[in-house]
Write a protein that holds these residues in place. Sequence first.
Motif, PDB file in Angstrom:
ATOM      1  N   ASP A 231       0.820  -1.225   0.000  1.00 32.81           N
ATOM      2  CA  ASP A 231       0.000   0.000   0.000  1.00 32.81           C
ATOM      3  C   ASP A 231       0.851   1.272   0.000  1.00 32.81           C
ATOM      4  O   ASP A 231       0.606   2.201   0.788  1.00 32.81           O
ATOM      5  N   GLY A 232       1.853   1.329  -0.856  1.00 32.12           N
ATOM      6  CA  GLY A 232       2.653   2.536  -0.988  1.00 32.12           C
ATOM      7  C   GLY A 232       3.659   2.746   0.113  1.00 32.12           C
ATOM      8  O   GLY A 232       4.268   3.817   0.207  1.00 32.12           O
ATOM      9  N   ARG A 233       3.870   1.724   0.942  1.00 33.46           N
ATOM     10  CA  ARG A 233       4.850   1.814   2.025  1.00 33.46           C
ATOM     11  C   ARG A 233       5.959   0.798   1.789  1.00 33.46           C
ATOM     12  O   ARG A 233       5.692  -0.376   1.511  1.00 33.46           O
ATOM     13  N   VAL A 234       7.205   1.254   1.924  1.00 31.75           N
ATOM     14  CA  VAL A 234       8.364   0.382   1.735  1.00 31.75           C
ATOM     15  C   VAL A 234       8.771  -0.185   3.092  1.00 31.75           C
ATOM     16  O   VAL A 234       9.122   0.575   4.004  1.00 31.75           O
ATOM     17  N   TYR A 235       8.733  -1.507   3.213  1.00 33.70           N
ATOM     18  CA  TYR A 235       9.147  -2.188   4.436  1.00 33.70           C
ATOM     19  C   TYR A 235      10.547  -2.744   4.231  1.00 33.70           C
ATOM     20  O   TYR A 235      10.800  -3.470   3.269  1.00 33.70           O
ATOM     21  N   ALA A 236      11.458  -2.414   5.152  1.00 31.98           N
ATOM     22  CA  ALA A 236      12.834  -2.878   5.084  1.00 31.98           C
ATOM     23  C   ALA A 236      13.195  -3.533   6.408  1.00 31.98           C
ATOM     24  O   ALA A 236      13.158  -2.874   7.459  1.00 31.98           O
ATOM     25  N   MET A 237      13.518  -4.834   6.362  1.00 36.95           N
ATOM     26  CA  MET A 237      13.812  -5.575   7.577  1.00 36.95           C
ATOM     27  C   MET A 237      15.307  -5.590   7.822  1.00 36.95           C
ATOM     28  O   MET A 237      16.091  -6.039   6.978  1.00 36.95           O
ATOM     29  N   ALA A 238      15.715  -5.102   8.981  1.00 38.54           N
ATOM     30  CA  ALA A 238      17.123  -5.029   9.340  1.00 38.54           C
ATOM     31  C   ALA A 238      17.495  -6.213  10.220  1.00 38.54           C
ATOM     32  O   ALA A 238      16.672  -7.083  10.518  1.00 38.54           O
ATOM     33  N   ASP A 239      18.771  -6.270  10.657  1.00 38.99           N
ATOM     34  CA  ASP A 239      19.201  -7.346  11.548  1.00 38.99           C
ATOM     35  C   ASP A 239      18.413  -7.313  12.847  1.00 38.99           C
ATOM     36  O   ASP A 239      18.101  -8.351  13.432  1.00 38.99           O
ATOM     37  N   ARG A 240      18.089  -6.125  13.288  1.00 39.60           N
ATOM     38  CA  ARG A 240      17.280  -5.960  14.499  1.00 39.60           C
ATOM     39  C   ARG A 240      16.085  -5.087  14.141  1.00 39.60           C
ATOM     40  O   ARG A 240      16.223  -3.896  13.887  1.00 39.60           O
ATOM     41  N   GLY A 241      14.919  -5.687  14.123  1.00 33.29           N
ATOM     42  CA  GLY A 241      13.732  -4.918  13.789  1.00 33.29           C
ATOM     43  C   GLY A 241      13.691  -4.559  12.320  1.00 33.29           C
ATOM     44  O   GLY A 241      14.170  -5.294  11.461  1.00 33.29           O
ATOM     45  N   VAL A 255       8.755  -1.055  12.033  1.00 26.75           N
ATOM     46  CA  VAL A 255       7.785  -2.116  11.751  1.00 26.75           C
ATOM     47  C   VAL A 255       7.282  -2.681  13.081  1.00 26.75           C
ATOM     48  O   VAL A 255       7.949  -2.580  14.111  1.00 26.75           O
ATOM     49  N   SER A 256       6.122  -3.297  13.042  1.00 27.82           N
ATOM     50  CA  SER A 256       5.559  -3.869  14.260  1.00 27.82           C
ATOM     51  C   SER A 256       6.371  -5.087  14.702  1.00 27.82           C
ATOM     52  O   SER A 256       7.034  -5.746  13.893  1.00 27.82           O
ATOM     53  N   LYS A 257       6.321  -5.403  15.987  1.00 27.99           N
ATOM     54  CA  LYS A 257       7.062  -6.541  16.508  1.00 27.99           C
ATOM     55  C   LYS A 257       6.547  -7.847  15.928  1.00 27.99           C
ATOM     56  O   LYS A 257       7.325  -8.772  15.688  1.00 27.99           O
ATOM     57  N   ARG A 258       5.249  -7.946  15.695  1.00 25.36           N
ATOM     58  CA  ARG A 258       4.688  -9.175  15.117  1.00 25.36           C
ATOM     59  C   ARG A 258       5.228  -9.415  13.705  1.00 25.36           C
ATOM     60  O   ARG A 258       5.569 -10.542  13.346  1.00 25.36           O
ATOM     61  N   LEU A 259       5.301  -8.363  12.910  1.00 25.61           N
ATOM     62  CA  LEU A 259       5.828  -8.503  11.560  1.00 25.61           C
ATOM     63  C   LEU A 259       7.298  -8.902  11.611  1.00 25.61           C
ATOM     64  O   LEU A 259       7.753  -9.785  10.867  1.00 25.61           O
ATOM     65  N   ASP A 260       8.055  -8.279  12.500  1.00 27.10           N
ATOM     66  CA  ASP A 260       9.484  -8.557  12.620  1.00 27.10           C
ATOM     67  C   ASP A 260       9.725 -10.008  13.030  1.00 27.10           C
ATOM     68  O   ASP A 260      10.565 -10.705  12.446  1.00 27.10           O
ATOM     69  N   LEU A 261       8.992 -10.501  13.990  1.00 29.19           N
ATOM     70  CA  LEU A 261       9.215 -11.856  14.500  1.00 29.19           C
ATOM     71  C   LEU A 261       8.749 -12.929  13.523  1.00 29.19           C
ATOM     72  O   LEU A 261       9.271 -14.047  13.531  1.00 29.19           O
ATOM     73  N   GLY A 262       7.799 -12.607  12.663  1.00 27.37           N
ATOM     74  CA  GLY A 262       7.246 -13.630  11.783  1.00 27.37           C
ATOM     75  C   GLY A 262       7.787 -13.649  10.365  1.00 27.37           C
ATOM     76  O   GLY A 262       7.501 -14.580   9.605  1.00 27.37           O
ATOM     77  N   TRP A 263       8.559 -12.644   9.993  1.00 27.36           N
ATOM     78  CA  TRP A 263       9.039 -12.533   8.595  1.00 27.36           C
ATOM     79  C   TRP A 263      10.279 -13.388   8.414  1.00 27.36           C
ATOM     80  O   TRP A 263      11.312 -13.172   9.043  1.00 27.36           O
ATOM     81  N   ARG A 264      10.195 -14.357   7.499  1.00 26.76           N
ATOM     82  CA  ARG A 264      11.351 -15.186   7.152  1.00 26.76           C
ATOM     83  C   ARG A 264      11.499 -15.229   5.644  1.00 26.76           C
ATOM     84  O   ARG A 264      10.525 -15.322   4.906  1.00 26.76           O
ATOM     85  N   GLU A 290      -4.484  -5.291  10.293  1.00 27.73           N
ATOM     86  CA  GLU A 290      -4.862  -5.988  11.518  1.00 27.73           C
ATOM     87  C   GLU A 290      -3.659  -6.339  12.384  1.00 27.73           C
ATOM     88  O   GLU A 290      -3.810  -6.740  13.543  1.00 27.73           O
ATOM     89  N   ASP A 291      -2.454  -6.215  11.826  1.00 27.91           N
ATOM     90  CA  ASP A 291      -1.219  -6.552  12.523  1.00 27.91           C
ATOM     91  C   ASP A 291      -1.262  -7.989  13.043  1.00 27.91           C
ATOM     92  O   ASP A 291      -0.993  -8.261  14.220  1.00 27.91           O
ATOM     93  N   VAL A 292      -1.572  -8.915  12.135  1.00 30.41           N
ATOM     94  CA  VAL A 292      -1.694 -10.307  12.545  1.00 30.41           C
ATOM     95  C   VAL A 292      -1.255 -11.230  11.408  1.00 30.41           C
ATOM     96  O   VAL A 292      -1.448 -10.914  10.227  1.00 30.41           O
ATOM     97  N   TRP A 293      -0.628 -12.363  11.785  1.00 35.06           N
ATOM     98  CA  TRP A 293      -0.250 -13.401  10.835  1.00 35.06           C
ATOM     99  C   TRP A 293      -1.367 -14.436  10.746  1.00 35.06           C
ATOM    100  O   TRP A 293      -1.963 -14.813  11.759  1.00 35.06           O
ATOM    101  N   LYS A 294      -1.611 -14.929   9.520  1.00 41.57           N
ATOM    102  CA  LYS A 294      -2.629 -15.951   9.318  1.00 41.57           C
ATOM    103  C   LYS A 294      -2.048 -17.061   8.434  1.00 41.57           C
ATOM    104  O   LYS A 294      -1.370 -16.783   7.440  1.00 41.57           O
TER     105      LYS A 294
END
Length: 376
Positions: A231-241, A255-264, A290-294
Amino acid sequence: MNATATATAAATTTTTSSIHPPPPSSESQLIPNLPDDVFLNCLARIPRSHYPKLSLVCQSWHSKVNSSALFTTRSLLQTTQTSLYLNLRINSSFYWYTLLSNCPKRINPQKPIFPLPPIPTQPVGPAFAVLGPKIYVIGGSVNEIPLNCMWVYDCRFNRWEAGPRMKVGREFAAAGVVNGRIYVVGGCVVDSWARSMNWAEVFDPVTGLWAPVPSPIEVREKWMHASAVVDGRVYAMADRGGVVYDVGVGKWGNVSKRLDLGWRGRAAVVGGVLYCYDFLGKIRGFDVEEDVWKELKGIGKGLPRFLCGATMVNFNGRLCVVWERKGSGKEVEIMCADIEVWNDGDGMLNGRILWSDVILTVPNGAAIVHCMAAEF
């Protein structure tokens, strides 16, 4: 013949030529007695997988198949196709391949995948982006030296060309396309004013220029291991967060903690949902709002557990997954699955495997670097 007769004969010849022009030479036409623009219109409606053979008919056909006019016509007729592109690392070298169809099994079951020309420079850890018919390989390093170069592969003409250089060198950066521009984030040590001011950059392919993207110092992590655009937002995952940049309002955040912990692994965004695999090897989708993994239901029996080595891409609004599988002997099989995904209306994610098969066999030790989808 007197002067009057000569003039009369000349006039008659001119008039006759104007009314009945000489027939065009068949040598100047791609197909005798068929205007070239009509031939081009017909050619644009033929699936692109047939172009390699059509280009062998003669030199004129080869030129037309590889012309910009053909691809302009395909765009106007809306007959463009999406192809899958793979970047593999085999030993210490990088190789590129492509599938020429929406369903490669229906083209050539024995050899559905085709090699591409090697990239002139083979950097380690570049960022990737796709914009229109072009694939951008951005930065990376050679001999552990970060590069500010960019290589551009034009899918229409099957060739690499050097693109404009970034303001700073970077490796393991994040990249995303928003509104026709490429945003690159991180991948450099902010130990100087230049690197600090250009920690994030944006490339405009229309002007061919890079420009700095202002960023607060607290978001300037060095390494990025994954990225996506939602949705027009660039998400960049670093070594921490990780960080998120909202292009529309020019705002940075975490980024939210849920997204950080679940992204592989390398994720893909389909229908506004970010898909990747979890620690149990199952595919899940993240709903940003919703900030949730499904968990993605309906595909469990058709796919293995992706503990490592899987990468994903949005392929014509479907989820395309590519992974490595141990083959017979000293070989690795590159597997591919095309998955239709949807929200069932109750907030659950469902999927259906359209096809899944081996697309390439490579030497043992090979690994998938990235996969992309380009339309042209």
